[in-house]
Design a protein around this motif. Structure first.
Motif, PDB file in Angstrom:
ATOM      1  N   ARG A  87       0.833  -1.214   0.000  1.00  0.00           N
ATOM      2  CA  ARG A  87       0.000   0.000   0.000  1.00  0.00           C
ATOM      3  C   ARG A  87       0.859   1.252   0.000  1.00  0.00           C
ATOM      4  O   ARG A  87       0.564   2.217  -0.707  1.00  0.00           O
ATOM      5  CB  ARG A  87      -0.908   0.014   1.234  1.00  0.00           C
ATOM      6  N   LEU A  88       1.911   1.233   0.804  1.00  0.00           N
ATOM      7  CA  LEU A  88       2.777   2.414   0.882  1.00  0.00           C
ATOM      8  C   LEU A  88       3.468   2.683  -0.452  1.00  0.00           C
ATOM      9  O   LEU A  88       3.652   3.848  -0.838  1.00  0.00           O
ATOM     10  CB  LEU A  88       3.815   2.238   2.000  1.00  0.00           C
ATOM     11  N   MET A  89       3.837   1.645  -1.172  1.00  0.00           N
ATOM     12  CA  MET A  89       4.497   1.836  -2.461  1.00  0.00           C
ATOM     13  C   MET A  89       3.519   2.352  -3.515  1.00  0.00           C
ATOM     14  O   MET A  89       3.877   3.184  -4.346  1.00  0.00           O
ATOM     15  CB  MET A  89       5.114   0.522  -2.947  1.00  0.00           C
ATOM     16  N   LEU A  90       2.270   1.875  -3.483  1.00  0.00           N
ATOM     17  CA  LEU A  90       1.315   2.219  -4.531  1.00  0.00           C
ATOM     18  C   LEU A  90       0.536   3.506  -4.244  1.00  0.00           C
ATOM     19  O   LEU A  90       0.323   4.320  -5.135  1.00  0.00           O
ATOM     20  CB  LEU A  90       0.341   1.062  -4.752  1.00  0.00           C
ATOM     21  N   ARG A 122       7.650  10.409   9.726  1.00  0.00           N
ATOM     22  CA  ARG A 122       7.067  10.665   8.414  1.00  0.00           C
ATOM     23  C   ARG A 122       8.150  10.867   7.344  1.00  0.00           C
ATOM     24  O   ARG A 122       8.034  10.359   6.228  1.00  0.00           O
ATOM     25  CB  ARG A 122       6.140  11.872   8.458  1.00  0.00           C
ATOM     26  N   ALA A 123       9.202  11.597   7.656  1.00  0.00           N
ATOM     27  CA  ALA A 123      10.233  11.896   6.661  1.00  0.00           C
ATOM     28  C   ALA A 123      10.943  10.622   6.193  1.00  0.00           C
ATOM     29  O   ALA A 123      11.158  10.428   4.990  1.00  0.00           O
ATOM     30  CB  ALA A 123      11.244  12.880   7.244  1.00  0.00           C
ATOM     31  N   VAL A 124      11.272   9.762   7.140  1.00  0.00           N
ATOM     32  CA  VAL A 124      11.943   8.507   6.788  1.00  0.00           C
ATOM     33  C   VAL A 124      11.008   7.643   5.951  1.00  0.00           C
ATOM     34  O   VAL A 124      11.410   7.072   4.924  1.00  0.00           O
ATOM     35  CB  VAL A 124      12.393   7.758   8.065  1.00  0.00           C
ATOM     36  N   LEU A 125       9.756   7.563   6.369  1.00  0.00           N
ATOM     37  CA  LEU A 125       8.783   6.739   5.653  1.00  0.00           C
ATOM     38  C   LEU A 125       8.567   7.260   4.235  1.00  0.00           C
ATOM     39  O   LEU A 125       8.524   6.484   3.280  1.00  0.00           O
ATOM     40  CB  LEU A 125       7.465   6.700   6.425  1.00  0.00           C
ATOM     41  N   THR A 126       8.452   8.560   4.091  1.00  0.00           N
ATOM     42  CA  THR A 126       8.258   9.152   2.762  1.00  0.00           C
ATOM     43  C   THR A 126       9.446   8.850   1.857  1.00  0.00           C
ATOM     44  O   THR A 126       9.273   8.474   0.689  1.00  0.00           O
ATOM     45  CB  THR A 126       8.051  10.677   2.881  1.00  0.00           C
ATOM     46  N   ARG A 127      10.658   8.992   2.384  1.00  0.00           N
ATOM     47  CA  ARG A 127      11.864   8.712   1.597  1.00  0.00           C
ATOM     48  C   ARG A 127      11.898   7.252   1.162  1.00  0.00           C
ATOM     49  O   ARG A 127      12.162   6.934  -0.007  1.00  0.00           O
ATOM     50  CB  ARG A 127      13.116   9.041   2.418  1.00  0.00           C
ATOM     51  N   LEU A 128      11.604   6.340   2.087  1.00  0.00           N
ATOM     52  CA  LEU A 128      11.617   4.913   1.763  1.00  0.00           C
ATOM     53  C   LEU A 128      10.540   4.557   0.738  1.00  0.00           C
ATOM     54  O   LEU A 128      10.785   3.763  -0.182  1.00  0.00           O
ATOM     55  CB  LEU A 128      11.418   4.084   3.034  1.00  0.00           C
ATOM     56  N   CYS A 129       9.356   5.162   0.867  1.00  0.00           N
ATOM     57  CA  CYS A 129       8.264   4.882  -0.066  1.00  0.00           C
ATOM     58  C   CYS A 129       8.607   5.351  -1.474  1.00  0.00           C
ATOM     59  O   CYS A 129       8.358   4.651  -2.452  1.00  0.00           O
ATOM     60  CB  CYS A 129       6.971   5.553   0.392  1.00  0.00           C
ATOM     61  N   ARG A 130       9.157   6.539  -1.576  1.00  0.00           N
ATOM     62  CA  ARG A 130       9.518   7.076  -2.903  1.00  0.00           C
ATOM     63  C   ARG A 130      10.584   6.212  -3.565  1.00  0.00           C
ATOM     64  O   ARG A 130      10.493   5.889  -4.754  1.00  0.00           O
ATOM     65  CB  ARG A 130      10.006   8.511  -2.769  1.00  0.00           C
ATOM     66  N   ALA A 131      11.602   5.840  -2.799  1.00  0.00           N
ATOM     67  CA  ALA A 131      12.672   5.008  -3.358  1.00  0.00           C
ATOM     68  C   ALA A 131      12.125   3.656  -3.822  1.00  0.00           C
ATOM     69  O   ALA A 131      12.472   3.169  -4.906  1.00  0.00           O
ATOM     70  CB  ALA A 131      13.777   4.815  -2.329  1.00  0.00           C
ATOM     71  N   ALA A 132      11.248   3.056  -3.016  1.00  0.00           N
ATOM     72  CA  ALA A 132      10.685   1.752  -3.375  1.00  0.00           C
ATOM     73  C   ALA A 132       9.771   1.869  -4.592  1.00  0.00           C
ATOM     74  O   ALA A 132       9.781   0.997  -5.473  1.00  0.00           O
ATOM     75  CB  ALA A 132       9.922   1.169  -2.191  1.00  0.00           C
TER      76      ALA A 132
END
Length: 172
Positions: free
Chosen positions: A111-114, A132-142
């Motif tokens: 879900r986070l990737m899509l 939030r910042a770490v999660l956003t960075r990881l989601c964008r990269a994935a």
């Protein structure tokens, strides 16, 4: 061979009941053969049964393994199956919980990737300690990695991060 039933005594088990009990004990013995070593070490089993189980684990021939399983089932008749069943059910329940947690983390990762921002907001709400910042960075990269068809290094990193955050929430 049935013996006579005395008045007031429960009837002796039938031949079919005895066969069902023997089959159930043989199945329990097969589960013991497949059980982890630490579980086997914690059970109060007779030495002869423990040796038969260890031997069955080393046998590779189909016919020999079948005979050994029958022998383990025969030895199981002299053991109280209650504690063994309880221990095997505990291991089975723990494995099911681990699988459920793993799948839950996989669903969040997907879900986070899509969905990115909408899913990020829901995840932050579900896991208040997540950054939030770490999660956003990881989601964008994935998501970029997934769209370009590259190997899933960032996706695995996102999964590990999500799984750690969800593990912090789970009461153990």
């Amino acid at each position: 061979m049935r013996r006579r039933q005395l008045p007031g005594e429960p009837p002796p088990p039938t031949k079919g009941e005895l066969k069902r009990q023997a089959h159930e004990l043989r199945t329990l013995g097969e589960r013991l053969i497949e059980a982890p070593d630490d579980l086997l070490a914690g059970l109060p089993l007779p030495e002869k049964l423990r040796d038969a189980i260890m031997l069955a684990r080393r046998i590779t021939s189909h016919g020999a393994l079948l005979r050994q399983k029958l022998y383990v089932g025969k030895l199981m008749r002299g053991v109280d199956p209650g504690p063994i069943r309880t221990a095997l059910e505990t291991v089975s329940t723990a494995a099911r919980l681990d699988t459920m947690r793993f799948r839950h983390a996989e669903r969040w990762r997907d879900r986070l990737m899509l969905e990115e921002q909408a899913a990020i907001a829901e995840f932050i709400e579900a896991c208040p300690g997540a950054e939030r910042a770490v999660l956003t960075r990881l989601c964008r990269a994935a998501a970029e990695e997934y769209a370009s068809g590259r190997p899933a290094g960032a996706g695995r990193e996102l999964f590990r991060w999500v799984r750690e955050r969800l593990a912090d929430l789970a009461p153990d």
